[in-house]
Design a protein around this motif. Structure first.
Motif, PDB file in Angstrom:
ATOM      1  N   LEU A 149      12.071   1.669   4.105  1.00  0.00           N
ATOM      2  CA  LEU A 149      12.525   0.801   3.019  1.00  0.00           C
ATOM      3  C   LEU A 149      12.978  -0.579   3.508  1.00  0.00           C
ATOM      4  CD1 LEU A 149      14.414   3.307   0.665  1.00  0.00           C
ATOM      5  CD2 LEU A 149      12.179   2.230   0.329  1.00  0.00           C
TER       6      LEU A 149
ATOM      7  N   TYR B 148      10.373  -3.183   2.909  1.00  0.00           N
ATOM      8  CA  TYR B 148      10.349  -3.765   1.563  1.00  0.00           C
ATOM      9  C   TYR B 148      11.428  -4.831   1.412  1.00  0.00           C
ATOM     10  CZ  TYR B 148      11.497  -4.189  -3.383  1.00  0.00           C
ATOM     11  OH  TYR B 148      11.804  -4.689  -4.618  1.00  0.00           O
TER      12      TYR B 148
ATOM     13  N   SER C 192       7.356  -5.369  -7.065  1.00  0.00           N
ATOM     14  CA  SER C 192       8.082  -4.125  -6.775  1.00  0.00           C
ATOM     15  C   SER C 192       7.396  -2.912  -7.389  1.00  0.00           C
ATOM     16  CB  SER C 192       9.526  -4.226  -7.278  1.00  0.00           C
ATOM     17  OG  SER C 192      10.212  -5.265  -6.625  1.00  0.00           O
ATOM     18  N   GLY C 193       6.726  -3.105  -8.527  1.00  0.00           N
ATOM     19  CA  GLY C 193       6.025  -1.998  -9.166  1.00  0.00           C
ATOM     20  C   GLY C 193       4.879  -1.488  -8.314  1.00  0.00           C
TER      21      GLY C 193
ATOM     22  N   LEU D  11       6.336   0.479  -5.416  1.00  0.00           N
ATOM     23  CA  LEU D  11       6.737   1.813  -5.857  1.00  0.00           C
ATOM     24  C   LEU D  11       5.523   2.735  -5.970  1.00  0.00           C
ATOM     25  CD1 LEU D  11       9.027   3.648  -6.866  1.00  0.00           C
ATOM     26  CD2 LEU D  11       8.586   2.793  -9.176  1.00  0.00           C
ATOM     27  N   CYS D  12       4.429   2.203  -6.512  1.00  0.00           N
ATOM     28  CA  CYS D  12       3.208   2.999  -6.633  1.00  0.00           C
ATOM     29  C   CYS D  12       2.625   3.320  -5.260  1.00  0.00           C
ATOM     30  CB  CYS D  12       2.179   2.245  -7.481  1.00  0.00           C
ATOM     31  SG  CYS D  12       2.574   2.178  -9.244  1.00  0.00           S
TER      32      CYS D  12
ATOM     33  N   TYR E  17       4.320   3.819  -2.477  1.00  0.00           N
ATOM     34  CA  TYR E  17       5.105   4.935  -1.938  1.00  0.00           C
ATOM     35  C   TYR E  17       4.754   6.240  -2.662  1.00  0.00           C
ATOM     36  CZ  TYR E  17       8.149   2.276   1.181  1.00  0.00           C
ATOM     37  OH  TYR E  17       8.633   1.522   2.225  1.00  0.00           O
ATOM     38  N   LEU E  18       4.531   6.148  -3.974  1.00  0.00           N
ATOM     39  CA  LEU E  18       4.133   7.339  -4.733  1.00  0.00           C
ATOM     40  C   LEU E  18       2.818   7.891  -4.210  1.00  0.00           C
ATOM     41  CD1 LEU E  18       4.420   9.311  -7.119  1.00  0.00           C
ATOM     42  CD2 LEU E  18       3.284   7.591  -8.562  1.00  0.00           C
TER      43      LEU E  18
END
Length: 228
Positions: free
Chosen positions: A103, A106, A117-118, A121-122, A124-125
């Motif tokens: 993290l 980031y 940021s979206g 997040l995707c 990492y998903l």
């Protein structure tokens, strides 16, 4: 399961070392791309985890088979699914901790420029879903042998097909067969999610591999219990 030995610490250090080096200092790193993006990290982690996860899961059941403690476990008041899920979530927790340690990447990029940021997040998903799929494959490979090296090679060889062979073969075929084989490619689904495109077909794909791997591992252990 892992933190009482050096395995967890070695894998954590190795993962952070590889991902950090190729994200910041080598190849298509962040500074070379001159963009506030973590795509270079996601692609590096995608390949790093591909090799690390079989090493992580190879002893999950194989070691139990070798020492004979699996028979002891199967006589306890726990189900086969509880044993497998315990090992599955132990491996997944270690991967999640490894990714959580990145993290600061980031945070650093966020301070360097405007980052989506979206999409992060995707990304990492996508790594988490991919890891879940390969963990289930690794546990199945470990459940059918009592040799850790054999479990590692089975998981790695199986992963090679999902990781890039299906994508290569599917890309060279046309029609329904090409579309089907291309759908089996892990890279296509991971790339879609890491770009911020979450499609139900991608979620179904990863979920199917997870359940198929665990079901096959459960069948393997059940057969062992019956034969014993």
């Amino acid at each position: 399961m892992f933190f009482d030995s050096l395995v967890a610490y070695i894998l954590l250090i190795a993962f952070l070392g590889f991902s950090g080096f190729f994200t910041w200092f080598y190849g298509s790193d962040i500074f070379l791309s001159k963009q506030a993006s973590l795509q270079s990290f996601f692609q590096t982690a995608y390949w790093t985890l591909f090799f690390f996860i079989p090493a992580l899961t190879m002893r999950s059941v194989a070691e139990e088979n070798k020492t004979g403690t699996i028979e002891l476990l199967l006589t306890k008041p726990v189900t086969t699914w509880q044993i497998l899920l315990g090992k599955y979530f132990a491996c997944f927790t270690l991967i999640a901790i490894a990714l959580a340690c990145t993290l600061p990447y980031y945070i650093t990029v966020y301070n360097l420029g405007k980052i989506d940021s979206g999409v992060v997040l995707c990304g990492y998903l996508g790594l988490l879903l991919m890891s879940k799929a390969y963990i289930s494959i690794g546990i199945f490979a470990s459940s059918i042998t009592n040799k850790q090296v054999v479990a590692f090679l089975i998981a790695l060889f199986t992963g090679i097909f999902f990781h890039f062979i299906f994508g290569i073969v599917g890309g060279n075929l046309t029609g329904a067969p090409g579309e089907f084989i291309n759908y089996l490619s892990m890279q296509n689904h991971f790339d879609a999610i890491s770009r911020g495109l979450i499609d139900s077909r991608d979620i179904i794909y990863f979920t199917s591999i997870i359940f198929l791997g665990l079901i096959m591992a459960e069948i393997s252990l059940t057969k062992r219990n019956i034969s014993e």
